[in-house]
Each structure stands twice: as C-alpha cells, then as structure tokens.
Design a protein around this motif. Structure first.
Motif, mmCIF file in Angstrom:
data_model
loop_
_atom_site.group_PDB
_atom_site.id
_atom_site.type_symbol
_atom_site.label_atom_id
_atom_site.label_comp_id
_atom_site.label_asym_id
_atom_site.label_seq_id
_atom_site.Cartn_x
_atom_site.Cartn_y
_atom_site.Cartn_z
ATOM 1 N N ASN A 81 -3.007 38.393 6.118
ATOM 2 C CA ASN A 81 -3.381 38.378 7.521
ATOM 3 C C ASN A 81 -4.831 37.898 7.608
ATOM 4 N N LYS A 140 12.645 44.031 7.664
ATOM 5 C CA LYS A 140 12.089 43.960 9.018
ATOM 6 C C LYS A 140 10.769 43.186 8.924
ATOM 7 N N GLU A 186 9.033 41.822 11.074
ATOM 8 C CA GLU A 186 8.055 42.147 12.112
ATOM 9 C C GLU A 186 7.214 43.362 11.743
ATOM 10 N N SER A 187 7.671 44.134 10.733
ATOM 11 C CA SER A 187 6.903 45.300 10.293
ATOM 12 C C SER A 187 5.899 44.950 9.201
ATOM 13 N N TYR A 188 5.879 43.686 8.781
ATOM 14 C CA TYR A 188 5.011 43.295 7.680
ATOM 15 C C TYR A 188 3.551 43.549 8.021
ATOM 16 N N SER A 189 2.842 44.162 7.119
ATOM 17 C CA SER A 189 1.409 44.394 7.301
ATOM 18 C C SER A 189 0.687 44.097 6.003
ATOM 19 N N CYS A 200 6.251 46.441 3.893
ATOM 20 C CA CYS A 200 7.324 45.996 4.780
ATOM 21 C C CYS A 200 8.454 47.026 4.750
ATOM 22 N N CYS A 247 15.475 46.741 6.959
ATOM 23 C CA CYS A 247 16.180 46.839 8.233
ATOM 24 C C CYS A 247 17.557 47.469 8.097
ATOM 25 N N LEU A 304 1.735 35.579 11.499
ATOM 26 C CA LEU A 304 2.581 36.273 12.467
ATOM 27 C C LEU A 304 2.932 35.365 13.641
ATOM 28 N N ASN A 305 1.957 34.622 14.151
ATOM 29 C CA ASN A 305 2.235 33.726 15.252
ATOM 30 C C ASN A 305 3.198 32.625 14.832
ATOM 31 N N LEU A 311 6.519 36.302 15.550
ATOM 32 C CA LEU A 311 6.697 37.750 15.493
ATOM 33 C C LEU A 311 5.740 38.480 16.423
ATOM 34 N N ILE A 312 4.700 37.807 16.917
ATOM 35 C CA ILE A 312 3.806 38.450 17.874
ATOM 36 C C ILE A 312 3.532 37.478 19.030
#
Length: 409
Positions: free
Chosen positions: A20, A280, A282-285, A297, A300, A403-404, A408-409
C-alpha cells in the motif's frame, strides 16, 4: 524427526500479497532499502563497476510523490555490477535467514550453504552448541564439506586436514619439520550465528566479531524490529511440525521474485484465479514496518475441505531483504530467495504444519499440490518479467495504487 528431503524444480513461487504505497507508515522499510544501497566517504567503492552501480542508485529518486512515482530502472535487475553492490551492501551485512532448526536439531547435525561468494557450514557440536564457519579448509582452500547430515568431525577431502565441530584444527597431515606453523591458529574461520523460532540466522558482516550464538533478543530487534510481536501472536513459532522442503531455480533476478511476492493483491485476480476465488481481496491490508512488510487477508469461504489449507485468514510477512514467512490455516511455509547471478535465483521453500495434522498424509499431499499449482502459475510471471526487463522497449514503469486499480475502494 522429519527429514529434510529437497525436491528440485525449475518453477516459481507465490502467495497473495500487496503493498500500500500511500500508507505513510511504509517509509521505514523503504528507507532501510535505500540506505542499504547508499555509500559514505569512508566506504567508497574502488572498482569502476561498483562506481557504475552506485550511479544507478543515485539516478533513482525515492522522494517523488506516489502519484508521480516510477519503478526502479530495469538496470537494477539486469546489470551484473548491481548484484555485486547488493551482495556487499545488503547480503553481507546484518542478519540473514539461511535455514531451519530442523537441520541442526541434534548434536553432530550440520548443513552447508552459499550466499554470493561465501560458503558456510552450520553445525551442532557433541554438546549441542551451535556453530557457523566459513566452509573452507585453511590449508589449500578446498570446500570442507557439502550437503547436510551428521559428522563427528570435518575431514577435508583434499589433504585430510581434520577439524572438530567447534572449528579447532585437530590434525594437519605431513607437517613434520614445518616452521612457523601453530596448529591452534589454523582453526575454521567462525561466523556469527543464532536461531529465532524455527529459523537459523547468520551474520556475514566482516566488521562484527563472530560471537557464537548471539543474544536472541538483540537479534530479534536487529532482524525483525517491531514485527516480531506480530509474528509471534500469529502463530509463527517453534511449535509447528516440520514437513518438507522444496527448491526452485528461477530464471530471474532475485528482486523480481520479491516484487512478485509483494504484488500479490494486484496480480492474484488475473494470474491466480483459483486462489483468488478463496480470498476476500477487499480485506487485503499491508503494514510496512522498519524491517518488514506484513500483508493480511481473509478467506471468503468458511469450512469445507477445499479451503482447509488457507483457513479463515492469512498472514504474509516479507523480512528484508529476502525472506518470506507465510502463515495460513494450519500451515506455515517460508521462502528464502538466494541470488545465483543477476538473472537467476534459487528459492527454498520449507513447510511446517500444526502438530494435530502432521500424520494426515492425504491432507498434506492435497495442500502441497495446491501450493505447487500456484507456484507453477508464477513461473511465467517471474521469468516473463525478467525477459521484459531485458528488452530495449522497457526502462521503467509506474507505481500503481493497488486498491483503486482493483476497483476495491
């Protein structure tokens, strides 16, 4: 005791992961990377090749804002002199993971390895004390031992010089009449060594005195920094059972493999569709600390045999500069990336499993097959990127806000 059984492939490797770049907390690891390649007046390179490699570093500006940022130039991946700089500034300094404690579990166990031009051997003596040495006979520079196993002493295959497992020279053949020779001055050259959890670490820094079995807390701070607590609380420890080892030779620069590892959240939906279907995304951090990148992550799918390997969540830790720890479901695997040249690397996978499943052969076989499938998919990515980096059509690319770009965001 689980036996180390290396299986060699010419394929690549994978797990899910993502950077990120917008996160301001990510400066620590990136600053460490940039500082590793920098020089000061007291340590300037002498060779023309080294000067050229440093010029490549200085041409890159790490302070450009993300929306304007570019990738490092392709020369960082294709110039042989750059690898020499990396060995000197990165691999020969600080703590490096080189193996697992399973390899030196018992007295008299040993294993060997190579990092750049440095050949090393790690062993436990008859009292169980851990040692590491340059794997070079002091007489005529022969490699002393190869592979792994058990020895009561090391006997040079060239002229029979014999060393104890604590490095002391026990016997030098045909030296009667030799002048100015003190046998106690010709022991093996030691290296600094220790363990952290199930991992064996050495330090090749020539400026550090090789005090055997260095203090584990000091090493933890130097090698992992603040991520050690994150790893420990997420099940990265010595309680897991060792399963097996697999080794891969990949036709790419070692950093291509590392980039691929850190890029997981971006390329997984396109390159690993089966794997992506169980995550999932979208849960990636991603959390960047001073010595590591921690990716997490969620799965799902809850339950079901097809997803037991992944469990409900996964943690992927990149430890600077070349070691990866992946903890998911009941599994942990590690990836050690070793440069074999500027366009070739070796990746060593070690697999660990929660003890309750260590005898479930069907589960283990199925899980390893799934892991292998993802790694097979990655060979085309890593080796394809290396070929692209060598093309005159490419010099550098652009940083992408992951993410963009995934929507996903």
């Amino acid at each position: 005791m689980a036996m180390l059984k290396p299986i060699s492939f010419t394929i690549s490797s994978k797990r899910t992961g993502r950077r990120n770049p917008d996160d301001p907390s990510q400066g620590g690891l990136f600053k460490l990377v940039c500082n590793s390649y920098s020089c000061n007046k007291s340590n300037l390179p002498s060779s023309e090749a080294s000067v050229g490699a440093l010029r490549l570093v200085h041409e890159f500006n790490p302070k450009i804002p993300l929306e304007e940022a570019v990738t490092p130039p392709s020369s960082w991946y294709t110039d042989p002199s750059f690898l020499e700089l990396e060995l000197d500034r990165v691999f020969y300094r600080g703590w490096q993971a080189v193996g697992v404690t399973e390899q030196i579990k018992n007295p008299h166990d040993f294993f060997t390895g190579r990092l750049g031009s440095i050949e090393f051997v790690i062993c436990r003596d008859g009292n169980g004390k851990l040692h590491a040495f340059h794997n070079v006979c002091r007489h005529h520079a022969s490699l002393l031992v190869s592979g792994s196993g058990q020895r009561s002493c090391f006997v040079c295959p060239y002229h029979g010089w014999t060393y104890a497992l604590n490095g002391v020279l026990l016997k030098a053949t045909r030296i009667s009449g030799l002048k100015n020779f003190a046998i106690n001055e010709f022991g093996l050259i030691p290296l600094k060594v220790t363990t952290w959890g199930p991992f064996v670490l050495i330090n090749l820094d020539k400026e550090i005195q090789p005090q055997q079995e260095a203090d584990s807390k000091m090493v933890e701070n130097e090698w992992l920094g603040s991520c050690s607590d994150i790893l420990s609380t997420n099940g990265v420890d010595s309680s897991l059972s060792y399963v097996c080892r697999r080794e891969y030779i990949i036709e790419c620069n070692w950093k291509v493999f590392c980039d691929n590892y850190l890029d997981g959240g971006y390329h997984v939906p396109y390159a690993h569709k089966d794997l992506a279907s169980g995550l999932k995304l979208e849960s990636y951090s991603t959390t960047i600390l001073e010595k590591a990148s921690i990716q997490q992550c969620e799965s799902c799918v809850e339950g079901g045999d097809d997803f037991d390997r992944l469990g409900s969540k996964a943690l992927y830790a990149f430890i600077y500069p070349n070691f990866m720890i992946n903890r998911y479901g009941p599994w942990m695997d590690t990836n050690l990336v070793l440069p074999l040249g500027y366009r070739k690397c070796q990746v060593i996978f070690d697999y660990f499993l929660e003890s309750s499943l260590k005898d479930d052969e069907a589960f283990i076989e199925r899980s390893l097959e799934e892991s292998e499938r993802v790694q097979m998919e990655d060979i085309a990515l890593c080796e394809g990127v290396q070929k692209g980096l060598e093309s005159p059509a490419y010099y550098r690319g652009r940083k992408i806000e992951v993410l963009n770009s995934l929507g996903l965001i």
